[in-house]
Write a protein that holds these residues in place. Structure first.
Motif, short mmCIF file in Angstrom:
data_model
loop_
_atom_site.label_atom_id
_atom_site.label_comp_id
_atom_site.label_asym_id
_atom_site.label_seq_id
_atom_site.Cartn_x
_atom_site.Cartn_y
_atom_site.Cartn_z
N ALA A 196 -26.80 49.04 28.34
CA ALA A 196 -25.84 50.14 28.52
C ALA A 196 -26.19 51.30 27.61
O ALA A 196 -26.50 51.11 26.43
N GLN A 197 -26.15 52.50 28.15
CA GLN A 197 -26.43 53.73 27.41
C GLN A 197 -25.18 54.60 27.43
O GLN A 197 -24.58 54.80 28.48
N TYR A 198 -24.82 55.10 26.26
CA TYR A 198 -23.65 55.99 26.17
C TYR A 198 -24.05 57.27 25.46
O TYR A 198 -23.77 57.47 24.29
N PRO A 199 -24.74 58.17 26.17
CA PRO A 199 -25.17 59.42 25.52
C PRO A 199 -23.96 60.31 25.22
O PRO A 199 -22.90 60.18 25.83
N ALA A 200 -24.15 61.21 24.26
CA ALA A 200 -23.08 62.16 23.91
C ALA A 200 -22.78 63.04 25.12
O ALA A 200 -23.68 63.43 25.87
N TYR A 201 -21.52 63.34 25.29
CA TYR A 201 -21.09 64.16 26.43
C TYR A 201 -21.57 65.58 26.26
O TYR A 201 -21.38 66.19 25.21
N GLN A 202 -22.21 66.11 27.27
CA GLN A 202 -22.67 67.50 27.29
C GLN A 202 -22.26 68.10 28.62
O GLN A 202 -22.88 67.84 29.64
N PRO A 203 -21.18 68.90 28.61
CA PRO A 203 -20.74 69.48 29.88
C PRO A 203 -21.79 70.42 30.44
O PRO A 203 -22.48 71.12 29.71
N THR A 204 -21.92 70.40 31.72
CA THR A 204 -22.85 71.31 32.40
C THR A 204 -22.03 72.28 33.24
O THR A 204 -20.98 71.92 33.78
N PRO A 205 -22.48 73.51 33.35
CA PRO A 205 -21.72 74.47 34.16
C PRO A 205 -21.74 74.07 35.63
O PRO A 205 -22.70 73.46 36.10
N SER A 206 -20.67 74.38 36.29
CA SER A 206 -20.56 74.08 37.71
C SER A 206 -21.58 74.90 38.48
O SER A 206 -21.83 76.07 38.18
#
Length: 138
Positions: free
Chosen positions: A110-120
């Motif tokens: 399992a991988q839990y990378p840091a959340y990085q929002p991407t533009p729509s």
């Protein structure tokens, strides 16, 4: 005097009542006919084979399913790519009344990378105007 006026109005009302048309129509009926279909008669125990697979790199969807059935004996397997990056595989059998017997395994870690929002992709900022409006005085 009052009684005479009351009797007069009562007689006029009864007399007019006989000239008012009568609307004695039957109430509408809303009964629908019974449907005329029947399920096909089974010709024996079910027998089929199917499989499908989906792999979409853009959305990350990756899954597959296959199943074989002959009478009351069913065997199948499926896998799905989980959001944490692992692959979940399930192999199952159903033999008569034994119920659903499944073997579940996982591949990967399992991988839990840091959340990085991407533009729509559908959002675009408004363009800057190419003209400079001048004030008008009237």
């Amino acid at each position: 005097m009052f009684l005479q006026v009351y009797v007069l109005f009562a007689m006029v009302a009864v007399g007019l009542g006989s000239t008012v048309p009568s609307y004695n129509t039957p109430a509408p009926s809303y009964s629908a006919p019974a449907p005329r279909y029947s399920a096909p008669a089974p010709s024996g125990p079910a027998q089929y084979n199917f499989n499908y697979a989906v792999k979409d790199d853009y959305s990350g969807n990756d899954y597959n399913h296959q199943e074989n059935r002959s009478g009351y004996d069913t065997q199948g397997a499926y896998y799905v790519l989980l959001p944490d990056g692992r692959v979940q595989r399930v192999a199952y059998t159903v033999n008569g009344d034994s119920g659903y017997v499944a073997e579940v395994t996982y591949e990967g870690e399992a991988q839990y990378p840091a959340y990085q929002p991407t533009p729509s992709r559908s959002y675009q900022s408004a363009p800057t105007p190419s003209y400079k409006p001048s004030p008008s005085y009237t």
